[in-house]
Enzyme design. Structure first.
Site, PDB file in Angstrom:
ATOM      1  N   GLU A  39       0.877  -1.164   0.000  1.00 42.85           N
ATOM      2  CA  GLU A  39       0.000   0.000   0.000  1.00 42.85           C
ATOM      3  C   GLU A  39       0.919   1.219   0.000  1.00 42.85           C
ATOM      4  OE1 GLU A  39      -2.748   0.136   3.274  1.00 42.85           O
ATOM      5  OE2 GLU A  39      -3.615   2.020   2.558  1.00 42.85           O
ATOM      6  N   ARG A 265       4.349 -13.034   9.692  1.00 40.85           N
ATOM      7  CA  ARG A 265       5.138 -11.812   9.494  1.00 40.85           C
ATOM      8  C   ARG A 265       6.513 -11.978  10.119  1.00 40.85           C
ATOM      9  NH1 ARG A 265       3.000  -6.434   9.532  1.00 40.85           N
ATOM     10  NH2 ARG A 265       1.186  -6.834   8.295  1.00 40.85           N
ATOM     11  N   LYS A 275       3.885   0.352  10.341  1.00 39.02           N
ATOM     12  CA  LYS A 275       4.024   1.687   9.766  1.00 39.02           C
ATOM     13  C   LYS A 275       3.535   2.764  10.728  1.00 39.02           C
ATOM     14  CE  LYS A 275       3.041   0.176   5.267  1.00 39.02           C
ATOM     15  NZ  LYS A 275       1.996   0.091   4.273  1.00 39.02           N
TER      16      LYS A 275
HETATM   17  P1  ATP Z   1       2.398  -2.382   8.276  1.00 33.81           P
HETATM   18  O1  ATP Z   1       1.904  -3.346   9.287  1.00 33.81           O
HETATM   19  O2  ATP Z   1       3.829  -2.011   8.455  1.00 33.81           O
HETATM   20  O3  ATP Z   1       1.521  -1.189   8.107  1.00 33.81           O
HETATM   21  P2  ATP Z   1       1.200  -3.474   5.966  1.00 33.81           P
HETATM   22  O4  ATP Z   1       0.922  -4.913   5.939  1.00 33.81           O
HETATM   23  O5  ATP Z   1       0.048  -2.620   6.223  1.00 33.81           O
HETATM   24  O6  ATP Z   1       2.419  -3.194   6.924  1.00 33.81           O
HETATM   25  P3  ATP Z   1       1.467  -3.268   3.151  1.00 33.81           P
HETATM   26  O7  ATP Z   1       2.018  -2.203   2.322  1.00 33.81           O
HETATM   27  O8  ATP Z   1       0.013  -3.571   3.065  1.00 33.81           O
HETATM   28  O9  ATP Z   1       1.871  -2.959   4.626  1.00 33.81           O
HETATM   29  O10 ATP Z   1       2.298  -4.608   2.946  1.00 33.81           O
HETATM   30  C1  ATP Z   1       2.651  -5.117   1.699  1.00 33.81           C
HETATM   31  C2  ATP Z   1       2.942  -6.598   1.852  1.00 33.81           C
HETATM   32  O11 ATP Z   1       4.012  -6.778   2.767  1.00 33.81           O
HETATM   33  C3  ATP Z   1       1.746  -7.352   2.395  1.00 33.81           C
HETATM   34  O12 ATP Z   1       1.599  -8.551   1.657  1.00 33.81           O
HETATM   35  C4  ATP Z   1       2.119  -7.603   3.811  1.00 33.81           C
HETATM   36  O13 ATP Z   1       1.521  -8.778   4.274  1.00 33.81           O
HETATM   37  C5  ATP Z   1       3.634  -7.720   3.735  1.00 33.81           C
HETATM   38  N1  ATP Z   1       4.242  -7.396   5.025  1.00 33.81           N
HETATM   39  C6  ATP Z   1       4.079  -6.275   5.756  1.00 33.81           C
HETATM   40  N2  ATP Z   1       4.750  -6.345   6.920  1.00 33.81           N
HETATM   41  C7  ATP Z   1       5.370  -7.554   6.925  1.00 33.81           C
HETATM   42  C8  ATP Z   1       6.228  -8.233   7.847  1.00 33.81           C
HETATM   43  N3  ATP Z   1       6.580  -7.685   9.019  1.00 33.81           N
HETATM   44  N4  ATP Z   1       6.680  -9.469   7.512  1.00 33.81           N
HETATM   45  C9  ATP Z   1       6.333 -10.026   6.335  1.00 33.81           C
HETATM   46  N5  ATP Z   1       5.538  -9.446   5.427  1.00 33.81           N
HETATM   47  C10 ATP Z   1       5.045  -8.227   5.709  1.00 33.81           C
HETATM   48 MG    MG Z   2      -1.637  -3.654   4.678  1.00 35.82          MG
END
Ligand code: ATP
Ligand code: MG
Length: 561
Positions: A39, A265, A275
């Protein structure tokens, strides 16, 4: 692929690879297609790197492809700057999506058609309830939800309202489109989830064209289907969304049937990876920005000097599993050292200088001494470093009254100066607080290069820099941002910030070859790996410590811990 290649390139045997391999073997999948779906509402961090390495890695190993797809369904929080930085970060990590750069917003027309399709089929309806009312009707884990008064509204009426929502006739929050599934489902995600909401924000790519935006759940699986994604790999928090993912795929005329699989994760001790928390660190001024070298962002790691190969190696070593765990950052440090050990040139640098006068060395005489650039790489060659009567050594390499095991400088003790001579400490001058400010030494002219012809041994070797030639520099030492393994476990995570995460040393002395350093990490002998920071100015280099030399991970391994 040989076993050795598989070991290197992937983690054969993880459950994702077993599933993909099984699908290919059974003929269910011909061409593997995965995607990394960020995102664009922040910078990528090392958790994202785990997902990137997995998605691109699996696609590469099975001869398929991986798309970069921006999940740009919430224009309120998303920005073009993030779209650019994310692409730069994925490229820097070493991955290429070729022509497969996609945006959920590329699919907005088709997604909207499918929303109308569901309405016509009686499988979605426009709900006039407010967000609070919808929340109240949703029920709980133990109580079923309640049906909205709008749930049985005729399809034609919902269709008309949906079109008027799209045309911008209603205020934000006035109405939503909901799937009509099951308000008594044990899975709350199936209790008539919202598919579209009104948002009066300008979208970075579609501008004011849309007044309604699909939710993540409505956009994600359908985008997968449109792009031909076969294996949609996401993190565990989406496991409860999978029945909805499948319901939408089953009930829409999609061109393909993607499947979602969830993995754990990355959680890294002494670090935060959400984030929301990273934003608080930046906005609260607790770090110097998104690329502060202490940040777990790819921008921060890059600035610190972490090579992308170390991040890929780390992602492979932690593997992919379904169980949550907390990874020790010592493993990451170990991967960084591994990547830098063979490539980083060695240099001499004194971080906390103490002056030494070699009393039997003639005034004004300078000798150029050869020093190897990298003992692991004969091709890296050697350089000459100047040696003279006054040198700097590390304050910690001297003790006036040392314990027996201290093998460095002390009154009466002989040590080797790296690449130079044996010297014996003959005296120390101290300031009024008792701090040593000057050491007096004598050298043995027969020991040039660091060996005694009489076979005499010394226990310690110390590094040094010629005082007449030293380049003064600033060196920034970094430690974990948080002093506890799980920040915020029982208080606000900001209370767990490590007050010593940054130590600035501003009177360091570097050997002259570092006056105008190349933009590559080097090893300061006996200390660690360091990379020039963009804050460097002509004649005044600034170095970041990438990682210290001491390998606590190897020690833990050796102890069998
Ligand atoms: P955050 O929790 O930091 O806001 P998010 O999941 O909202 O992260 P996205 O931009 O939606 O951020 O994530 C893009 C991809 O990265 C998604 O498929 C998400 O599952 C993966 N991802 C995010 N954080 C992790 C993590 N700590 N370990 C593995 N994959 C991750
Ligand atoms: Mg997300």
């Amino acid at each position: 692929m040989t076993v050795a290649e598989a070991e290197r390139d992937g983690a054969p045997g993880d459950f994702v690879r077993a599933i993909v391999g099984g699908d290919i073997a059974a003929g269910r999948t011909r061409d593997v297609v995965t995607r990394f779906p960020p995102e664009p509402n922040g910078y990528l961090h090392i958790g994202h790197a785990k997902s990137i390495v997995l998605n691109f890695g699996v696609a590469g190993e099975f001869g398929g492809r991986c798309h970069l797809r921006f999940d740009d369904t919430n224009p309120v929080k998303e920005e073009t700057a993030f779209i650019d930085s994310i692409q730069a970060d994925v490229r820097w990590l070493g991955y290429d999506w070729g022509e497969h750069l996609h945006f959920a917003s590329d699919h907005f027309d088709r997604l909207y058609e499918w929303a109308e399709h569901l309405v016509r089929e009686g499988k979605a309806y426009v709900d006039d309830s407010s967000a609070d009312e919808i929340r109240a009707m949703r029920g709980t884990l133990t109580e079923p939800g309640t049906e909205s008064p709008c749930r049985d509204r005729p399809a034609a009426e919902s269709l008309d309202l949906l079109r008027r929502m799209r045309a911008g006739e209603f205020e934000e929050g006035a109405r939503v489109l909901r799937a009509r599934i099951d308000m008594t489902s044990g899975n709350i995600n199936l209790r008539d989830p919202v598919l579209y909401r009104i948002l009066r924000a300008s979208h970075p790519r579609t501008g004011e064209t849309w007044r309604i935006y699909p939710t993540y759940d409505f956009a994600h699986g359908q985008s997968d289907a449109i792009e031909g994604v076969t294996h949609s790999l996401c993190t565990l928090e989406f496991a409860d969304h999978r029945p909805l993912y499948d319901w939408l795929i089953d009930n829409l005329p999609v061109p393909a049937r993607p499947r979602q699989y969830e993995f754990a994760r990355l959680n890294l001790a002494h670090t935060v990876l959400s984030k929301r928390r990273l934003i608080r660190l930046v906005e609260g001024g607790h770090v110097a920005g998104w690329d502060d070298p202490r940040m777990p962002t790819l921008a921060g790691l890059r600035r610190r000097g972490v090579p992308p190969a170390a991040i890929r190696d780390f992602a492979r070593r932690i593997g992919v599993a379904r169980a949550d765990n907390l990874v020790d950052p010592a493993l990451f440090d170990h991967c960084i050292r591994d990547a830098l050990n063979d490539t980083a040139e060695r240099r001499l640098a004194v971080l906390r200088p103490l002056k030494v006068v070699i009393e039997n060395w003639p005034e004004g005489r300078i000798e150029m001494l050869p020093a190897r650039n990298n003992p692991n790489d004969p091709d890296a060659g050697s350089r000459e470093i100047p040696f003279g009567r006054e040198i700097w050594v590390e304050r910690d390499d001297f003790m006036e009254d040392p314990p027996r095991k201290f093998h460095r400088l002390a009154p009466g003790r002989e040590v080797r100066l790296r690449y130079a001579y044996f010297v014996t400490c003959t005296g120390v001058e101290k300031d009024e607080t008792g701090e040593p400010v000057l050491l007096r030494c004598t050298y043995d002219p027969a020991t040039r290069g660091g060996d005694a012809p009489d076979g005499r041994k010394v226990r310690g070797t110390v590094h040094w820099v010629s005082a007449a030639h030293a380049v003064p520099a600033e060196v920034r030492l970094y430690d974990h941002l948080f002093s506890v393994p799980e920040p915020g476990a029982d208080d606000d995570f900001l209370d767990d910030l490590n007050p010593d995460s940054l130590v600035v040393l501003d009177d360091c002395m570097l050997e002259p070859s570092l006056a105008d350093p190349a933009d590559a990490p080097v090893q300061f002998e006996r200390q660690g790996y360091f990379r020039p920071d963009p804050d460097s100015r002509a004649g005044r280099p600034v170095f970041n410590r990438v990682v210290a030399l001491r390998d606590s991970w190897a020690k833990i391994q050796a102890k069998g811990g």
